[in-house]
Design a protein around this motif. Sequence first.
Motif, PDB file in Angstrom:
ATOM      1  N   ALA A 197       0.833  -1.201   0.000  1.00  0.00           N
ATOM      2  CA  ALA A 197       0.000   0.000   0.000  1.00  0.00           C
ATOM      3  C   ALA A 197       0.864   1.246   0.000  1.00  0.00           C
ATOM      4  CB  ALA A 197      -0.930   0.017   1.214  1.00  0.00           C
ATOM      5  N   SER A 198       0.351   2.288  -0.627  1.00  0.00           N
ATOM      6  CA  SER A 198       0.942   3.620  -0.551  1.00  0.00           C
ATOM      7  C   SER A 198       0.045   4.496   0.318  1.00  0.00           C
ATOM      8  CB  SER A 198       1.067   4.245  -1.946  1.00  0.00           C
ATOM      9  OG  SER A 198       1.936   3.502  -2.772  1.00  0.00           O
ATOM     10  N   ILE A 199       0.637   5.209   1.255  1.00  0.00           N
ATOM     11  CA  ILE A 199      -0.103   6.140   2.104  1.00  0.00           C
ATOM     12  C   ILE A 199       0.368   7.541   1.767  1.00  0.00           C
ATOM     13  CG2 ILE A 199      -0.694   6.812   4.455  1.00  0.00           C
ATOM     14  CD1 ILE A 199       0.128   3.989   5.342  1.00  0.00           C
ATOM     15  N   ARG A 200      -0.546   8.390   1.336  1.00  0.00           N
ATOM     16  CA  ARG A 200      -0.206   9.771   0.988  1.00  0.00           C
ATOM     17  C   ARG A 200      -0.722  10.697   2.084  1.00  0.00           C
ATOM     18  NH1 ARG A 200      -0.098  10.229  -5.559  1.00  0.00           N
ATOM     19  NH2 ARG A 200       0.756   8.142  -5.896  1.00  0.00           N
ATOM     20  N   VAL A 201       0.148  11.556   2.565  1.00  0.00           N
ATOM     21  CA  VAL A 201      -0.127  12.348   3.758  1.00  0.00           C
ATOM     22  C   VAL A 201      -0.142  13.825   3.397  1.00  0.00           C
ATOM     23  CG1 VAL A 201       0.608  12.817   6.117  1.00  0.00           C
ATOM     24  CG2 VAL A 201       1.060  10.575   5.097  1.00  0.00           C
ATOM     25  N   GLY A 202      -1.148  14.519   3.884  1.00  0.00           N
ATOM     26  CA  GLY A 202      -1.247  15.950   3.670  1.00  0.00           C
ATOM     27  C   GLY A 202      -0.502  16.743   4.725  1.00  0.00           C
ATOM     28  N   GLY A 210       5.095  -4.352   1.464  1.00  0.00           N
ATOM     29  CA  GLY A 210       5.609  -3.067   1.910  1.00  0.00           C
ATOM     30  C   GLY A 210       4.522  -2.033   2.095  1.00  0.00           C
ATOM     31  N   VAL A 211       4.796  -1.073   2.958  1.00  0.00           N
ATOM     32  CA  VAL A 211       3.906   0.066   3.193  1.00  0.00           C
ATOM     33  C   VAL A 211       4.759   1.317   3.028  1.00  0.00           C
ATOM     34  CG1 VAL A 211       2.407   1.242   4.839  1.00  0.00           C
ATOM     35  CG2 VAL A 211       2.480  -1.262   4.799  1.00  0.00           C
ATOM     36  N   GLU A 212       4.524   2.053   1.947  1.00  0.00           N
ATOM     37  CA  GLU A 212       5.300   3.254   1.675  1.00  0.00           C
ATOM     38  C   GLU A 212       4.478   4.490   2.011  1.00  0.00           C
ATOM     39  OE1 GLU A 212       6.240   2.749  -2.435  1.00  0.00           O
ATOM     40  OE2 GLU A 212       4.246   3.354  -3.126  1.00  0.00           O
ATOM     41  N   VAL A 213       5.138   5.497   2.549  1.00  0.00           N
ATOM     42  CA  VAL A 213       4.467   6.726   2.965  1.00  0.00           C
ATOM     43  C   VAL A 213       5.056   7.881   2.180  1.00  0.00           C
ATOM     44  CG1 VAL A 213       3.961   8.268   4.891  1.00  0.00           C
ATOM     45  CG2 VAL A 213       4.013   5.790   5.255  1.00  0.00           C
ATOM     46  N   LEU A 214       4.185   8.610   1.514  1.00  0.00           N
ATOM     47  CA  LEU A 214       4.601   9.762   0.723  1.00  0.00           C
ATOM     48  C   LEU A 214       4.092  11.035   1.382  1.00  0.00           C
ATOM     49  CD1 LEU A 214       3.955   7.223  -1.310  1.00  0.00           C
ATOM     50  CD2 LEU A 214       4.353   8.931  -3.076  1.00  0.00           C
ATOM     51  N   GLY A 215       4.973  12.002   1.559  1.00  0.00           N
ATOM     52  CA  GLY A 215       4.578  13.297   2.095  1.00  0.00           C
ATOM     53  C   GLY A 215       4.619  13.409   3.588  1.00  0.00           C
ATOM     54  N   ALA A 216       5.156  12.410   4.307  1.00  0.00           N
ATOM     55  CA  ALA A 216       5.235  12.504   5.765  1.00  0.00           C
ATOM     56  C   ALA A 216       6.162  13.656   6.145  1.00  0.00           C
ATOM     57  CB  ALA A 216       5.743  11.206   6.363  1.00  0.00           C
ATOM     58  N   PRO A 217       5.670  14.664   6.851  1.00  0.00           N
ATOM     59  CA  PRO A 217       6.521  15.814   7.183  1.00  0.00           C
ATOM     60  C   PRO A 217       7.551  15.459   8.247  1.00  0.00           C
ATOM     61  CG  PRO A 217       4.385  16.021   8.244  1.00  0.00           C
ATOM     62  CD  PRO A 217       4.299  14.810   7.364  1.00  0.00           C
ATOM     63  N   ASP A 218       8.697  16.092   8.169  1.00  0.00           N
ATOM     64  CA  ASP A 218       9.727  15.921   9.194  1.00  0.00           C
ATOM     65  C   ASP A 218       9.403  16.866  10.344  1.00  0.00           C
ATOM     66  OD1 ASP A 218      11.951  15.008  10.472  1.00  0.00           O
ATOM     67  OD2 ASP A 218      13.342  16.322   9.424  1.00  0.00           O
ATOM     68  N   ALA A 219       8.284  16.559  11.003  1.00  0.00           N
ATOM     69  CA  ALA A 219       7.740  17.417  12.062  1.00  0.00           C
ATOM     70  C   ALA A 219       7.816  16.684  13.392  1.00  0.00           C
ATOM     71  CB  ALA A 219       6.286  17.765  11.731  1.00  0.00           C
ATOM     72  N   PRO A 220       7.718  17.406  14.514  1.00  0.00           N
ATOM     73  CA  PRO A 220       7.758  16.748  15.820  1.00  0.00           C
ATOM     74  C   PRO A 220       6.628  15.735  15.981  1.00  0.00           C
ATOM     75  CG  PRO A 220       8.025  19.124  16.050  1.00  0.00           C
ATOM     76  CD  PRO A 220       7.647  18.870  14.621  1.00  0.00           C
ATOM     77  N   LEU A 261       9.680   5.540   3.828  1.00  0.00           N
ATOM     78  CA  LEU A 261       9.465   6.874   3.284  1.00  0.00           C
ATOM     79  C   LEU A 261       9.788   6.860   1.798  1.00  0.00           C
ATOM     80  CD1 LEU A 261      11.117   8.982   6.132  1.00  0.00           C
ATOM     81  CD2 LEU A 261       8.698   8.438   5.834  1.00  0.00           C
ATOM     82  N   ALA A 262       8.894   7.415   0.991  1.00  0.00           N
ATOM     83  CA  ALA A 262       9.062   7.375  -0.460  1.00  0.00           C
ATOM     84  C   ALA A 262       8.640   8.699  -1.069  1.00  0.00           C
ATOM     85  CB  ALA A 262       8.238   6.232  -1.051  1.00  0.00           C
ATOM     86  N   THR A 263       9.109   8.936  -2.272  1.00  0.00           N
ATOM     87  CA  THR A 263       8.698  10.126  -3.022  1.00  0.00           C
ATOM     88  C   THR A 263       7.867   9.770  -4.243  1.00  0.00           C
ATOM     89  OG1 THR A 263      10.802  10.066  -4.228  1.00  0.00           O
ATOM     90  CG2 THR A 263      10.694  11.464  -2.273  1.00  0.00           C
ATOM     91  N   THR A 264       7.995   8.538  -4.714  1.00  0.00           N
ATOM     92  CA  THR A 264       7.214   8.058  -5.860  1.00  0.00           C
ATOM     93  C   THR A 264       6.528   6.764  -5.464  1.00  0.00           C
ATOM     94  OG1 THR A 264       8.812   9.013  -7.390  1.00  0.00           O
ATOM     95  CG2 THR A 264       7.269   7.389  -8.277  1.00  0.00           C
ATOM     96  N   GLY A 265       5.219   6.715  -5.599  1.00  0.00           N
ATOM     97  CA  GLY A 265       4.473   5.552  -5.170  1.00  0.00           C
ATOM     98  C   GLY A 265       4.510   4.415  -6.187  1.00  0.00           C
ATOM     99  N   ASN A 266       4.356   3.209  -5.682  1.00  0.00           N
ATOM    100  CA  ASN A 266       4.246   2.033  -6.543  1.00  0.00           C
ATOM    101  C   ASN A 266       2.927   2.114  -7.308  1.00  0.00           C
ATOM    102  OD1 ASN A 266       3.727  -0.593  -7.582  1.00  0.00           O
ATOM    103  ND2 ASN A 266       5.062  -1.491  -6.035  1.00  0.00           N
ATOM    104  N   PRO A 267       2.964   2.176  -8.639  1.00  0.00           N
ATOM    105  CA  PRO A 267       1.717   2.367  -9.395  1.00  0.00           C
ATOM    106  C   PRO A 267       0.763   1.188  -9.330  1.00  0.00           C
ATOM    107  CG  PRO A 267       3.545   1.914 -10.883  1.00  0.00           C
ATOM    108  CD  PRO A 267       4.143   2.095  -9.525  1.00  0.00           C
ATOM    109  N   LEU A 268       1.223   0.040  -8.854  1.00  0.00           N
ATOM    110  CA  LEU A 268       0.370  -1.141  -8.780  1.00  0.00           C
ATOM    111  C   LEU A 268      -0.317  -1.280  -7.417  1.00  0.00           C
ATOM    112  CD1 LEU A 268       2.661  -3.763 -10.572  1.00  0.00           C
ATOM    113  CD2 LEU A 268       0.848  -2.342 -11.549  1.00  0.00           C
TER     114      LEU A 268
END
Length: 452
Positions: free
Chosen positions: A38-43, A70-80, A102-109
């Motif tokens: 799964a890809s998780i996209r975070v605002g 695998g579980v990839e996360v896109l957009g996770a901020p480097d925040a506290p 942590l990823a910048t490009t999600g798996n399209p499948l």
Amino acid sequence: MTALIDHTRLHRTAKYFMDSGRAVTHDDAMDILRGFGASIRVGPEAATSIAHQVALLTLVNLSRRTLLGGVEVLGAPDAPLLIPLARARSLADAVVELGGTLATTGNPLWPVAQIGTVLPSGDITAWQLTWQGWRGGVVPRHDTRRLSDDTANPLAAAVAAAATAAELFAWHAKDHPMAGRRAAGLSVWNPGADWLGQDASEPVLSYLPSSLWLIGLGNLGQAFAWLLTCLPYADRSKVELTLQDYDLIADSNDSTSLLSSLPLVGAKKTRVVASWLEAAGFNTALEERRFGLWTLRGPHDPAVAFCGVDNASTRADLGSAKFELVVETGLGAGPGGFRNFSLHTFPSSRRPDQIWRREDVGSALDVSSMPAYSALRESGLDTCGLAQLASRTVGVPFVGLIAAALALSEPLRRLHGAGGVELASGSALNLDDIECIRLPFSAYAFGYLPAL
């Protein structure tokens, strides 16, 4: 390699494919799970919102145990990190600590789960987590319905994550035709009600239980501990938790239990859970014996117990320990029932020993004739080992978290002036259809603390 598998090393979700006959060996079942991801996209909301962090970290923790690709996360901020669900100090590091990448490009499948404000993409399947007040869930991307994603009750964000994990697994497993095409969620204030609709009866979360006794620290008990940490206690050091279990962490716990990991194998469950809760600021006391007729609550012990065990004998003895309130939660078994959950509270119209018999050993489905077990027999696994392996139930962590959220919401509902639930029953396959038998309101007189 297959001959080394026993009941302590078995991946409890892989057993679903073994028991249903979809996998002809244990290795085949693991290969199926390795195809799930799964890809998780975070605002940007996750940088400052506790609820968004709860949703993200809960989804990562649940999903990495069943989606072995695998579980990839896109957009996770480097925040506290705003909530102590990991030892890391930043949210991005917490994602990695809990098993995400942590990823910048999600798996399209892979399907996508979106948390917060995320730009639309052309992914094959996508869901949006959403929550408000005591209600949380997930809607497919084409569904425009949204809740406010507020911070009123972080349990709602955790429930949204669990509903998403359930839909992700069903989508990959292809065992429910509506997975990815429907809304799925739950109101922990009013189970069975429309979770996407407004509920004027929902109160502001103002009071939290000050002391609890946890019986059983596996799938359910560890989910309960995870959710306790999500609650907005103003001062966790004032919370007293008694933890009871006699067992050790096994390899198989990594597939179902949110605080377990392979480096902890061999440690006592009480010590592992206590260490995690104390790092979050709670006070703990340990009871490292089996629960039974000999267990008796003392005058200064917690009056409210949560029970999450899987044997009838322990459940039958719940009425003898002199707790003022018991919330018991159980999970279904077998390839057709592992998504089911139930809740009982006591005192109620029936005693525990009227519901469960101490001599009842259950009537587990015999799966030993399935091809995967025949392969294990041929590889040298003896009859005793095969029987132990076949007798273990299929397990997934997201069902345990949904059940634990219902259980934890029981004292919360009573603290906020609602009646209790004597019995509830449902399935993660259809969270809209939870059946409840309700109790009239009675004052919760077992200690509380203010919410932050």
